[in-house]
Design a protein around this motif. Sequence first.
Motif, PDB file in Angstrom:
ATOM      1  N   ARG A 503      -6.061  10.582  -1.321  1.00 50.46           N
ATOM      2  CA  ARG A 503      -5.288  10.114  -0.172  1.00 50.46           C
ATOM      3  C   ARG A 503      -5.610   8.675   0.195  1.00 50.46           C
ATOM      4  O   ARG A 503      -4.756   7.950   0.698  1.00 50.46           O
ATOM      5  N   VAL A 507      -2.474   6.242   0.709  1.00 51.11           N
ATOM      6  CA  VAL A 507      -2.300   5.578   2.006  1.00 51.11           C
ATOM      7  C   VAL A 507      -2.335   4.070   1.828  1.00 51.11           C
ATOM      8  O   VAL A 507      -1.511   3.338   2.387  1.00 51.11           O
ATOM      9  N   ALA A 639      -1.143   6.658   7.779  1.00 50.48           N
ATOM     10  CA  ALA A 639      -2.407   7.308   7.415  1.00 50.48           C
ATOM     11  C   ALA A 639      -2.468   8.758   7.856  1.00 50.48           C
ATOM     12  O   ALA A 639      -3.372   9.492   7.455  1.00 50.48           O
TER      13      ALA A 639
END
Length: 819
Positions: A503, A507, A639
């Motif tokens: 992630r 992001v 995010a």
Amino acid sequence: MKISYNWLKNYIDLDPAEHSPEVLAEVLPLLGFDIEEYEKLGPPQLNNVVVGQVLEYIQHPDADRLRCCKVSTGNEGEVHDIVCGAKNFKQGDKVMVALPGAVLPGDFKIKASKLRGQPSAGMMCSAKELQIGQDHDGIMILSADTELGMPLNDLYTDGDTVFDLEITPNRVDVLSHIGVARELAAKFGLSVQYPEVKASIENGSNGTALISGVEVSAPEFCPHYTAICIKGVTIGPSPKWLKDAIEATGQRSINNVVDVTNYVLHETCQPLHAFDAGKIQGGKLVVRMAEAGEEITTLDEVERSLTADMAVIADAERPLVVAGVMGSLAAEVDQDTVDVVLEAAYFSPTSVRATSRKLGLSSDSSYRFERGIDPKGVTYAALRAVDLILEVAGGRVDGNQIEVGAEPPTLSEVQLSPDRVRQFIGFEVSDEDIQNVLESLGLVIAVHNADDGSVRWEVSIPSYRQDLQRDVDLIEEFIRVYGTDKIPESEVVARGISTQDHRIYTVNEAVADYLTGQNFDEAFLYSLRDPEETKFFFGEESFKVLALDNPLQSDQSHLRPSLIPGLLDVLKLNAARATGATRFFERGHVYREVKGQMVELVSVGFVIVADQLSREWRQREVADFYTARTLAGEILEIAGTAASKLTFKPIEQSQLWQPGHSAEAGDFAKMGFQATAGLLNMAILKDRWDIKTPIIAGSILMTPKFFERKAKRGRHLGISNQPASAKDLALIVDESVLAGDVEKDVAKFARKATQGFDCESVRIFDQYQGQGLPEGKKSLAVSMSFRAADRTLKDKEVNRAFEAIQKLISEKTEYQIRK
């Protein structure tokens, strides 16, 4: 392209059990022909719908568009009075009649009634109303020998299935029933039965009694033109088999001769045109380029102006056809036609395409010509049409076939190796299997064995498959017909670090996409900074914890605790170089001291020059605190944090940020992130970077654990087309109260107060301090917007919610409502 299942059975032996329409619906897409629509034709069980005969009719006394008819259905001399609006019948015609009590498709019930004062006990029906055809322009006219009183379901016992296929532009050969039959024959291992041509007409240039000849003055547009004259035809309705076939393609049956030309087009892919010989002036056809400004009224009854780069087929006086596109009314075949000139030709695809686009006129003919029809199919289609015209309209061929030019050359052979096929498809298959598949498509293979033991094939390409030009085209044909389902299963090996990207990476990439879309330039900087800078901005503890044991350079001895100083260096450099760049961002890792220990954080930072530096005639809106807060909020949303619920607290003291003009939100312990946005300390900027213009900046810091949490997925709501209703409210609050807190409180109360609709926005649009307000107080003006997704809100609904909001404010807060 509409393909009739019943029509296909004329060319291949389709077993209803093995090759049902349902089977074809599965096979055709596997062959590369997607099915846009799949329609079953044929009437449902319809009671009281029988064959009738029009005995006589008169004009309706009170309606110009209606006729009062006497219709017999053969029931012991019983005659039915029926009022009808169609005009395409005459006395003695056999028609389909729905009698009282019948229920037609669509739950249309027939009963005895009066139409404009005249009795009507039934309805004469069109083919479309009975679901046995597409024609809806008039009632069905049956053949004269149809038995009177015969029920519809006894007369029409066989239904049909029509496939509307999506054909790629390179497969013009499949824009025909024979073309589709060839594909299915290859797949099912069947043989194609081509219609036998019975007409025997020798080629020649001898004149005939109908026209003296054909002149082609534009051979680059028309390299091959043929014409056949037929005398003594009888124009009339098409027989049932022909009419059913034409209507299955979605067209309307016109008359027997015109229907034959359309039938052969959909059978062979070769467009044809029939002229009324009696309307050809001067007894001669000329294929020429149009004169600039020349006009023609095409069959769609539109007058069109031609240009000099468009080809026409003309007589001695005027153009009769826009070549390859559409004929005109000037020489169309109608009820009075007795002699016909049948045209079949090959026209240049690029020229037809250009003409069709310039005129904004597309037809079944142009659709095929512009893709490149079979150059060798012209004569076969012409003779096939002659056979059918003689069968359905009578007459006799007059003179020889007139032929000008010759068939254009086509690609004849392609070299192929069986080893090349196996190498390309990636699995083993025998030479015999490859050869059988290719030969099932009409390709002829000559096998050549080389001295080294290799095999080379010379594959002869049929004239109707000019899309096959390379060996890879033949390989594609093999795997398409052989079946992709026969490709052996194999393990797909893809080496990677993990099954999906982390992630942090996704992001970071999404943030970069967003900021570059906001006109930012990305900077890539070193992660080491000057020791004095670290101490000045972040204190003695950070200075100790972030120091390297063995720095390579004295001015790069500390890990960076923020991206902002580096971005300020970038701004200073670009200002000195006068590049005009004023918006920069960076993604990277920063390091902070927490309880004497160093922690690594993921960070995004951005800087914006607030003043407009370039000389432009139009002043742009300068960035401010709200710009930075919005950008920081969007980054947090990307995010996975609901930034709209955050409260930014003003910064009271900072070396880097300007107190009173910047704010921060979040904390590392509970939320896993911290965001700061606003104006940078202007005195420090001037002193350390010699930057005299205001700089707006934002810094978002996120812990690694922040990315281990499940991100909240965004929800998208449909946009309502109903109007909004707005209400304004002024609140008196302590001057220390943040406007953002007031905004959130009002939004919370609005959600509780609304039922059946939404308060879609709460926004503070004004602040006042001064005369009329107590000392230490300020007035904040709040605007609320209400909207319902399904209706226009009523005043009483909005007022009720507005009163409830005010009540909650009075009960739950210290705010005063300003009257």
